[in-house]
Design an enzyme around this catalytic site. Structure first.
Site, PDB file in Angstrom:
ATOM      1  N   ASP A  47       7.596  -9.383   9.072  1.00 17.45           N
ATOM      2  CA  ASP A  47       8.436  -8.415   8.371  1.00 17.45           C
ATOM      3  C   ASP A  47       9.130  -7.527   9.406  1.00 17.45           C
ATOM      4  OD1 ASP A  47       9.499  -7.160   6.130  1.00 17.45           O
ATOM      5  OD2 ASP A  47       7.843  -5.737   5.989  1.00 17.45           O
ATOM      6  N   TYR A  92      12.331  -4.486  10.262  1.00 21.88           N
ATOM      7  CA  TYR A  92      12.558  -3.060   9.923  1.00 21.88           C
ATOM      8  C   TYR A  92      13.995  -2.771  10.353  1.00 21.88           C
ATOM      9  CZ  TYR A  92      10.876   1.910  10.035  1.00 21.88           C
ATOM     10  OH  TYR A  92      10.639   3.253   9.820  1.00 21.88           O
ATOM     11  N   HIS A 130      17.414   2.756   6.377  1.00 19.04           N
ATOM     12  CA  HIS A 130      16.017   2.828   5.955  1.00 19.04           C
ATOM     13  C   HIS A 130      15.150   3.466   7.039  1.00 19.04           C
ATOM     14  CE1 HIS A 130      12.111   1.717   4.338  1.00 19.04           C
ATOM     15  NE2 HIS A 130      11.838   1.038   5.431  1.00 19.04           N
ATOM     16  N   ARG A 161       8.571  12.309   9.970  1.00 23.96           N
ATOM     17  CA  ARG A 161       8.605  13.072  11.217  1.00 23.96           C
ATOM     18  C   ARG A 161       9.799  14.014  11.181  1.00 23.96           C
ATOM     19  NH1 ARG A 161       8.130   7.763  12.594  1.00 23.96           N
ATOM     20  NH2 ARG A 161      10.336   7.741  13.157  1.00 23.96           N
ATOM     21  N   GLU A 198       9.720  -2.752  -1.695  1.00 24.60           N
ATOM     22  CA  GLU A 198      10.701  -2.810  -0.614  1.00 24.60           C
ATOM     23  C   GLU A 198      11.612  -3.992  -0.916  1.00 24.60           C
ATOM     24  OE1 GLU A 198       8.786  -2.631   3.286  1.00 24.60           O
ATOM     25  OE2 GLU A 198       8.763  -0.442   3.085  1.00 24.60           O
ATOM     26  N   GLU A 220      14.040  -6.670   0.031  1.00 24.29           N
ATOM     27  CA  GLU A 220      14.328  -7.304   1.307  1.00 24.29           C
ATOM     28  C   GLU A 220      14.952  -8.681   1.093  1.00 24.29           C
ATOM     29  OE1 GLU A 220      11.152  -7.162   4.138  1.00 24.29           O
ATOM     30  OE2 GLU A 220      10.372  -5.258   3.373  1.00 24.29           O
ATOM     31  N   ASP A 259       8.487  -6.606  -0.819  1.00 26.33           N
ATOM     32  CA  ASP A 259       7.319  -6.335   0.016  1.00 26.33           C
ATOM     33  C   ASP A 259       6.599  -5.110  -0.561  1.00 26.33           C
ATOM     34  OD1 ASP A 259       5.647  -6.709   2.264  1.00 26.33           O
ATOM     35  OD2 ASP A 259       6.695  -5.107   3.326  1.00 26.33           O
ATOM     36  N   ARG A 271       1.995   3.347  -0.332  1.00 31.23           N
ATOM     37  CA  ARG A 271       2.386   4.359   0.663  1.00 31.23           C
ATOM     38  C   ARG A 271       1.254   5.290   1.057  1.00 31.23           C
ATOM     39  NH1 ARG A 271       6.666   1.855   2.669  1.00 31.23           N
ATOM     40  NH2 ARG A 271       8.320   1.547   1.130  1.00 31.23           N
ATOM     41  N   GLN A 319      -0.925   3.389   3.402  1.00 31.81           N
ATOM     42  CA  GLN A 319      -0.183   3.210   4.656  1.00 31.81           C
ATOM     43  C   GLN A 319      -0.230   4.465   5.533  1.00 31.81           C
ATOM     44  OE1 GLN A 319       3.825   1.859   3.972  1.00 31.81           O
ATOM     45  NE2 GLN A 319       4.323   1.659   6.135  1.00 31.81           N
ATOM     46  N   LYS A 373       0.087  -3.327   2.735  1.00 31.58           N
ATOM     47  CA  LYS A 373       1.068  -4.391   2.498  1.00 31.58           C
ATOM     48  C   LYS A 373       0.412  -5.711   2.095  1.00 31.58           C
ATOM     49  CE  LYS A 373       4.673  -2.131   4.426  1.00 31.58           C
ATOM     50  NZ  LYS A 373       6.031  -2.052   3.909  1.00 31.58           N
ATOM     51  N   THR A 420       3.058  -9.893  -1.648  1.00 29.41           N
ATOM     52  CA  THR A 420       4.470  -9.928  -1.286  1.00 29.41           C
ATOM     53  C   THR A 420       5.099 -10.986  -2.185  1.00 29.41           C
ATOM     54  OG1 THR A 420       3.915  -9.408   1.010  1.00 29.41           O
ATOM     55  CG2 THR A 420       6.112 -10.303   0.597  1.00 29.41           C
ATOM     56  N   THR A 429      13.161  -3.312   4.475  1.00 26.76           N
ATOM     57  CA  THR A 429      13.863  -2.708   3.349  1.00 26.76           C
ATOM     58  C   THR A 429      15.361  -2.623   3.609  1.00 26.76           C
ATOM     59  OG1 THR A 429      11.910  -1.383   2.976  1.00 26.76           O
ATOM     60  CG2 THR A 429      13.924  -0.682   1.844  1.00 26.76           C
ATOM     61  N   GLU A 472      12.235   6.236  -0.334  1.00 28.71           N
ATOM     62  CA  GLU A 472      13.526   6.847  -0.020  1.00 28.71           C
ATOM     63  C   GLU A 472      14.218   7.421  -1.266  1.00 28.71           C
ATOM     64  OE1 GLU A 472      16.010   4.380   2.949  1.00 28.71           O
ATOM     65  OE2 GLU A 472      14.453   3.027   2.208  1.00 28.71           O
TER      66      GLU A 472
END
Lengths: 403, 403
Positions: free
Chosen positions: B116, B118, B123, B132, B190, B192, B224, B228, B231, B244, B248, B335, B349
């Site tokens: 997978d 990113y 995203h 962050r 997600e 994808e 996916d 959260r 995670q 995850k 899937t 994503t 998001e």
């Protein structure tokens, strides 16, 4: 006592009987069991009607037999013990013994998914100190769950297969403004112990610690080759990828759980107490003594008995979210490191990320691996009746990069 | 024009011809091709001598055909076009057309390894801002390489399979002193797009962008599913694992690369310029328009054309370290999110980690998924000759947790 002449110190006596896959003279692969310096050809025994064989043994992987389940595993092991100890079977069985020196040992099973844990507190603490010298060495989650991640199943290879030094992106100096492309400059090992699932589990049905033996077939040695410079650059925020995926080596013999019963010891106390789904009253530490050799010279002797998280806890955690198991799922422990320098399971720790080169007995020095180096990891454990159980070895030689 | 009556707006016209695996009335699985609202039974065509079939189509997975390589793929596609457009074949072919409503669509291929990525800058930037808020949203490596990690291949399931809400360790409030065990409280999707490898590659032989078409068979949609809260607690320092690995989902139809040639567009400019192994002069953006629906109500419309890293770059990166490819290796994009709120590809998001609930057209609100919710992801793309290529859909309904 077997009717064969087996060197009692060989570690491959009647209390071990590990399973593997071999090929002789280019013929088709078959399943065998190691006894002394021979391989007992189970496909041949099956054809002769001496063991039950439901298509398990004339095969290039243990997966069929591993899927058959614990009752079949126990029955086969008991029958092999009988065949090898009762001298009345000698004439019938002897033709199915092949010198191990005459065969090629293949990857013993087809790997479904490969999960790698991080279950040595000494290893995780050392890594934390090396990469985050200002912070707490262990992440807040570390003592609450066995941290792990998925690795690449397709590049798991049998002991003896060479390892080509990987190429990729890395910063040659941490202060470099941008990465460059080239050969890995910090090629490392990780000495690990893995277990392989035989019996699948269903989706949304976790496997509690007490059911470990119903699903897990046995144990292998693992060398999780690691490119430390690639890893340092790539691994945020989603973890290791190319730094691990080029190759993972496993030993050719899968030691059945039953052979390791005498090696079970209490594992380290866990504080804080783990959540109930991770608890077990049974001792699941394993008194395996590992030895790491570079070019034949011992550099470390990690003990697996000091691992903080045990195999049943690892499996319970990996399935607690409802993820299903398949036959051939491989779970590795993470680097096995003990409390002293002489017990560290990778060069990152042994040389403190290259700052303290390791002097080998032959006078040469190493920070990380050089082309041509051969790394061998061995392990043994106490077996029943005072025997020694040898897990065999996992070895590999570094070939030069192609870039 | 086909001799069938195919609704030109169906997205499953003669320019698409995606491959899948189906079962009818409990019979053995077979490979088929979608055309309009029918499935063309390739195993039946093979038995009738109407297409070449080297054991590819009377199978429960596309893997055999995918391994056959590009020449075989092109020849088969050309022959199917001929059979469906030349009315002289009508009487011979018509018996092999089955209404799609009469069949069960199965997982189209056996997944070897699952990677997978990113690769959406929007995203990754949003996720960075959410988790962050004080720092740079993108990690320093993000614009130098397509960040990715391995996921669990054994829990990749076909569209329509329910998703049981996972259980596991999480902190209910981020300020909690310790984690607790229970059902996931932040279950997410997600959206994808994935591609699947057909032709293996050899160890230590990277697959450059120009060789993408020689190895990759086609594209699927991917959901996916992501927990959260699990995670946030587990993923340091080795990345996502149980958050995850429970499930899937992929769409049942694999759209061949050839069908997407007309959808190729320039991808976003890359600054800094990627290292040479990631460069390609060919445009490899893909003008796929995704749509996400919750309980039938559209909540987002991400565009795949805005992805920063392209599929050939992802494959080149994943193999640059010498890791070999196997038939069935699945690579998902990460994503797919666009620059506006209406183009975000996950609830993390869309609701800014739950802080801004999403109001659905029916007046209900969502932060994350509730039990009973059905999520559907669809996509379409421009095809040759003004046609529309439909990638079909990937859907799943949330079942209550077992804990």
């Amino acid at each position: 006592m077997t009717w064969l002449e087996v060197d009692e110190d060989s570690g491959f006596g009647i209390e071990n009987l590990p399973y593997g896959v071999f090929r002789r003279d280019g013929a088709a692969a078959r399943v065998g069991v190691a006894i002394g310096d021979r391989v007992l050809d189970l496909a041949g025994l099956g054809e002769a009607g001496l063991v039950e064989d439901r298509g398990w043994f004339a095969a290039d992987a243990l997966n069929g037999f591993m899927a058959a389940g614990r009752t079949a595993w126990q029955a086969n092991r008991a029958r092999i013990r009988e065949l090898l100890t009762d001298a009345r079977h000698r004439d019938a069985v002897a033709p199915h013994l092949v010198p191990v020196a005459d065969v090629e040992l293949l990857r013993p099973f087809e790997v479904a998914d490969y999960v790698d844990f991080y279950s040595s507190e000494h290893h995780a603490t050392n890594v934390g100190r090396i990469f985050r010298p200002q912070g707490e060495p262990l992440m807040p989650n570390w003592k609450h769950l066995p941290v792990g991640y998925h690795g690449r199943a397709g590049t798991v290879q049998v002991s003896g297969t060479p390892v080509v030094r990987p190429c990729g992106q890395r910063k040659v100096a941490p202060s470099d403004a941008a990465p460059s492309y080239g050969p890995c400059l910090k090629l490392d090992i990780e000495a690990e112990v893995g277990f392989v699932a035989g019996v699948p589990s269903s989706p949304a049905r976790p496997v509690p610690p007490r059911a470990f033996r119903d699903h897990v077939f046995g144990f292998v040695l693992v060398n999780d080759w690691s490119a430390r410079d690639l890893q340092a650059w790539e691994a945020q925020p989603l973890g290791p990828f190319l730094s691990k995926s080029f190759a993972t080596s496993i030993s050719p013999w899968v030691v059945p759980i039953e052979a390791l019963e005498a090696a079970r010891v209490p594992s380290p106390a866990q504080d804080p107490a783990p959540l109930p789904y991770l608890r077990t009253d049974e001792p699941w530490g394993l008194d395996l003594r590992l030895e790491i050799l570079i070019n034949g010279q011992p550099v470390s002797r990690p003990g697996f008995d000091g691992m903080y998280w045990t195999p049943p806890q690892q499996l319970a955690h990996a399935t607690v979210n409802g993820a299903s198991l398949r036959t051939g799922d491989l779970f590795a422990s993470g680097t096995v490191s003990g409390p002293t320098r002489e017990e560290r399971g990778c060069l990152l720790e042994l040389t403190w990320n290259g700052a303290e080169p390791l002097e080998l007995p032959d006078g040469t020095k190493r920070t990380f691996l050089e082309d041509g180096d051969t790394v061998t990891i061995r392990a043994s454990a106490p077996g029943a009746n005072g025997a020694t159980i040898d897990l065999g070895e996992v070895t590999g030689t570094i070939r030069p990069a192609h870039c």
